[in-house]
Design a protein around this motif. Structure first.
Motif, PDB file in Angstrom:
ATOM      1  N   PRO A 241       4.732  76.567  83.791  1.00 57.49           N
ATOM      2  CA  PRO A 241       5.489  77.192  84.820  1.00 57.49           C
ATOM      3  C   PRO A 241       5.866  76.232  86.732  1.00 57.49           C
ATOM      4  N   LYS A 242       4.675  75.647  86.364  1.00 58.39           N
ATOM      5  CA  LYS A 242       4.565  74.601  87.333  1.00 58.39           C
ATOM      6  C   LYS A 242       4.725  72.852  87.520  1.00 58.39           C
ATOM      7  N   ALA A 243       5.049  72.549  86.117  1.00 61.82           N
ATOM      8  CA  ALA A 243       6.250  71.370  86.061  1.00 61.82           C
ATOM      9  C   ALA A 243       6.700  70.793  87.111  1.00 61.82           C
ATOM     10  N   LYS A 244       6.114  69.716  87.032  1.00 57.55           N
ATOM     11  CA  LYS A 244       6.832  68.621  88.467  1.00 57.55           C
ATOM     12  C   LYS A 244       8.182  68.740  88.640  1.00 57.55           C
ATOM     13  N   ASN A 245       8.682  68.373  89.395  1.00 54.30           N
ATOM     14  CA  ASN A 245       9.950  68.697  89.700  1.00 54.30           C
ATOM     15  C   ASN A 245      11.073  66.965  89.256  1.00 54.30           C
ATOM     16  N   ARG A 246      10.161  66.202  89.040  1.00 52.92           N
ATOM     17  CA  ARG A 246      11.199  65.262  87.884  1.00 52.92           C
ATOM     18  C   ARG A 246      11.169  65.313  86.599  1.00 52.92           C
ATOM     19  N   GLU A 247       9.578  65.712  86.400  1.00 48.38           N
ATOM     20  CA  GLU A 247      10.256  66.248  84.644  1.00 48.38           C
ATOM     21  C   GLU A 247      11.579  67.182  83.904  1.00 48.38           C
ATOM     22  N   ILE A 248      11.980  68.534  85.328  1.00 53.20           N
ATOM     23  CA  ILE A 248      12.684  68.897  85.133  1.00 53.20           C
ATOM     24  C   ILE A 248      14.261  68.413  85.132  1.00 53.20           C
ATOM     25  N   ASP A 249      14.069  67.627  85.926  1.00 50.28           N
ATOM     26  CA  ASP A 249      15.504  66.545  86.136  1.00 50.28           C
ATOM     27  C   ASP A 249      15.399  66.193  84.774  1.00 50.28           C
ATOM     28  N   GLN A 250      14.640  65.446  84.399  1.00 49.77           N
ATOM     29  CA  GLN A 250      14.851  65.071  83.155  1.00 49.77           C
ATOM     30  C   GLN A 250      15.154  65.478  82.305  1.00 49.77           C
ATOM     31  N   LEU A 251      14.609  66.856  81.948  1.00 54.94           N
ATOM     32  CA  LEU A 251      14.760  68.330  80.681  1.00 54.94           C
ATOM     33  C   LEU A 251      16.848  68.179  81.051  1.00 54.94           C
ATOM     34  N   LEU A 252      16.718  68.598  83.137  1.00 57.25           N
ATOM     35  CA  LEU A 252      18.014  69.550  83.573  1.00 57.25           C
ATOM     36  C   LEU A 252      19.331  68.526  83.036  1.00 57.25           C
ATOM     37  N   ALA A 253      18.936  67.012  82.673  1.00 57.86           N
ATOM     38  CA  ALA A 253      20.228  65.995  83.088  1.00 57.86           C
ATOM     39  C   ALA A 253      20.711  65.882  81.793  1.00 57.86           C
ATOM     40  N   ALA A 254      19.676  66.843  79.928  1.00 58.88           N
ATOM     41  CA  ALA A 254      20.308  66.366  79.145  1.00 58.88           C
ATOM     42  C   ALA A 254      21.371  67.408  79.017  1.00 58.88           C
ATOM     43  N   GLY A 255      21.631  68.872  79.480  1.00 58.57           N
ATOM     44  CA  GLY A 255      22.833  69.218  79.863  1.00 58.57           C
ATOM     45  C   GLY A 255      24.576  68.916  79.535  1.00 58.57           C
ATOM     46  N   GLU A 256      23.819  68.138  80.991  1.00 56.87           N
ATOM     47  CA  GLU A 256      25.428  67.188  81.215  1.00 56.87           C
ATOM     48  C   GLU A 256      25.883  65.515  79.867  1.00 56.87           C
ATOM     49  N   GLN A 257      24.778  65.965  79.622  1.00 51.19           N
ATOM     50  CA  GLN A 257      24.551  64.650  78.284  1.00 51.19           C
ATOM     51  C   GLN A 257      25.668  65.163  77.128  1.00 51.19           C
ATOM     52  N   ILE A 258      24.919  66.285  76.427  1.00 51.83           N
ATOM     53  CA  ILE A 258      25.600  67.517  75.967  1.00 51.83           C
ATOM     54  C   ILE A 258      27.306  67.532  75.611  1.00 51.83           C
ATOM     55  N   SER A 259      27.557  68.411  76.864  1.00 50.97           N
ATOM     56  CA  SER A 259      28.778  68.617  77.491  1.00 50.97           C
ATOM     57  C   SER A 259      29.862  66.658  77.182  1.00 50.97           C
ATOM     58  N   ILE A 260      29.512  66.084  77.987  1.00 50.60           N
ATOM     59  CA  ILE A 260      30.444  64.885  77.898  1.00 50.60           C
ATOM     60  C   ILE A 260      30.576  63.967  76.034  1.00 50.60           C
ATOM     61  N   SER A 261      29.165  64.632  75.974  1.00 49.69           N
ATOM     62  CA  SER A 261      29.449  63.477  74.700  1.00 49.69           C
ATOM     63  C   SER A 261      30.682  64.218  74.145  1.00 49.69           C
ATOM     64  N   LEU A 262      30.821  65.684  73.456  1.00 49.28           N
ATOM     65  CA  LEU A 262      31.634  66.207  72.925  1.00 49.28           C
ATOM     66  C   LEU A 262      32.589  66.213  73.227  1.00 49.28           C
ATOM     67  N   LEU A 263      33.195  66.396  74.753  1.00 47.09           N
ATOM     68  CA  LEU A 263      34.351  66.311  75.105  1.00 47.09           C
ATOM     69  C   LEU A 263      34.426  65.394  74.718  1.00 47.09           C
ATOM     70  N   ALA A 264      33.956  63.793  75.081  1.00 44.19           N
ATOM     71  CA  ALA A 264      34.698  62.491  74.020  1.00 44.19           C
ATOM     72  C   ALA A 264      34.859  62.539  72.959  1.00 44.19           C
ATOM     73  N   MET A 265      34.120  62.898  71.976  1.00 41.09           N
ATOM     74  CA  MET A 265      34.588  63.271  70.720  1.00 41.09           C
ATOM     75  C   MET A 265      35.723  64.218  70.654  1.00 41.09           C
ATOM     76  N   ALA A 266      36.063  65.210  71.697  1.00 38.53           N
ATOM     77  CA  ALA A 266      37.066  65.965  71.079  1.00 38.53           C
ATOM     78  C   ALA A 266      38.361  65.241  71.397  1.00 38.53           C
ATOM     79  N   ILE A 267      38.205  64.868  72.119  1.00 41.40           N
ATOM     80  CA  ILE A 267      39.192  64.057  72.860  1.00 41.40           C
ATOM     81  C   ILE A 267      40.410  62.404  72.254  1.00 41.40           C
ATOM     82  N   GLU A 268      39.029  62.038  71.824  1.00 40.51           N
ATOM     83  CA  GLU A 268      38.850  60.810  70.590  1.00 40.51           C
ATOM     84  C   GLU A 268      39.658  61.689  69.211  1.00 40.51           C
ATOM     85  N   SER A 269      39.581  63.367  68.735  1.00 41.13           N
ATOM     86  CA  SER A 269      39.319  63.439  67.536  1.00 41.13           C
ATOM     87  C   SER A 269      41.742  63.800  68.732  1.00 41.13           C
ATOM     88  N   LEU A 270      41.927  63.919  69.033  1.00 38.36           N
ATOM     89  CA  LEU A 270      43.285  63.445  69.575  1.00 38.36           C
ATOM     90  C   LEU A 270      44.093  62.638  69.981  1.00 38.36           C
TER      91      LEU A 270
END
Length: 244
Positions: free
Chosen positions: A59-88
């Motif tokens: 619960p007291k994690a440093k904000n730097r580590e929180i950012d390392q974690l949260l950035a993964a959310g958008e990484q998932i989205s962009i790769s999945l969308l790129a795969m979808a566009i590629e499939s078209l």
């Protein structure tokens, strides 16, 4: 040929069906002869889920580590969308915030964009790629990942539109534009055809969740005309500009 920046929020890419819907919107824009840069948020409640995971561990994690974690959310989205566009059958590449040239200060969790170096974006557009960029994130002078805080993907999209001198910046969401009140709560709320930056900024500051107030400030500063519209219902939205 126009250069169009399109931003899709978490609800617009919440599942496979919606990711494919976004891919069709993007490719239709590309087929119309436009250059397209797409900014995407993390899927659905991913960011909240990641924050909950962090709370379980520390619960007291440093904000730097929180950012390392949260950035993964958008990484998932962009790769999945790129795969979808590629499939078209369309040329596409996904880029993380730092790959797209986002340099920020070092306020982890609520970083401010210092500048964008659009060289990579311009190079990929010159190769006729659709470019899918992770919103909400950048890199600081220590080469650490940073996040821009709530609504940061809106700010990312406006910043790219400003840096590339885009012809249009479209913010796709789950409502059909800017209303006089929340249409999900007020029955006779009226959709606005146009609204000024200052009016939108006041609404955003007072809690309207259609646009992040920092993104509106940036749009006003760099004269980026915005259109807020629905990713689920293909009708004209609300134009946000200097004079309405």
């Amino acid at each position: 040929m126009s250069l169009i920046v399109q931003k899709f929020g978490g609800s617009s890419v919440a599942n496979a069906e919606r990711v494919m819907n976004v891919a069709r919107i993007v490719t239709d824009t590309y087929k119309a002869g436009n250059e397209v840069v797409v900014v995407v948020s993390a899927q659905g409640d991913t960011t909240d889920d990641l924050i909950a995971k962090a709370q379980e561990i520390n619960p007291k994690a440093k904000n730097r580590e929180i950012d390392q974690l949260l950035a993964a959310g958008e990484q998932i989205s962009i790769s999945l969308l790129a795969m979808a566009i590629e499939s078209l059958g369309f040329p596409v590449i996904s880029l993380l915030g730092w790959q797209a040239g986002f340099n920020t200060n070092s306020v982890y969790g609520s970083a401010r964009i210092k500048n964008i170096k659009p060289n990579r974006l311009q190079a990929e557009l010159a190769r006729h790629n659709i470019v899918v960029v992770a919103g909400f994130q950048g890199i600081n002078r220590y080469d650490d990942l940073t996040t821009l805080g709530r609504g940061g993907s809106d700010t990312s999209a406006v910043a790219i539109a400003a840096a590339l001198h885009a012809d249009k910046c479209q913010i796709f969401t789950d409502v059909e534009g800017v209303y006089t009140a929340d249409p999900r709560k007020v029955e006779n709320a009226r959709k606005l055809k146009e609204i000024t930056y200052d009016e939108m900024l006041e609404l955003a500051t007072l809690g309207a969740q259609v646009l992040n107030n920092r993104s509106v400030e940036m749009a006003k500063k760099y004269s980026v005309e915005l259109e807020v519209l629905s990713s689920l219902n293909p009708i004209p939205g609300t134009i946000v500009k200097e004079v309405a």
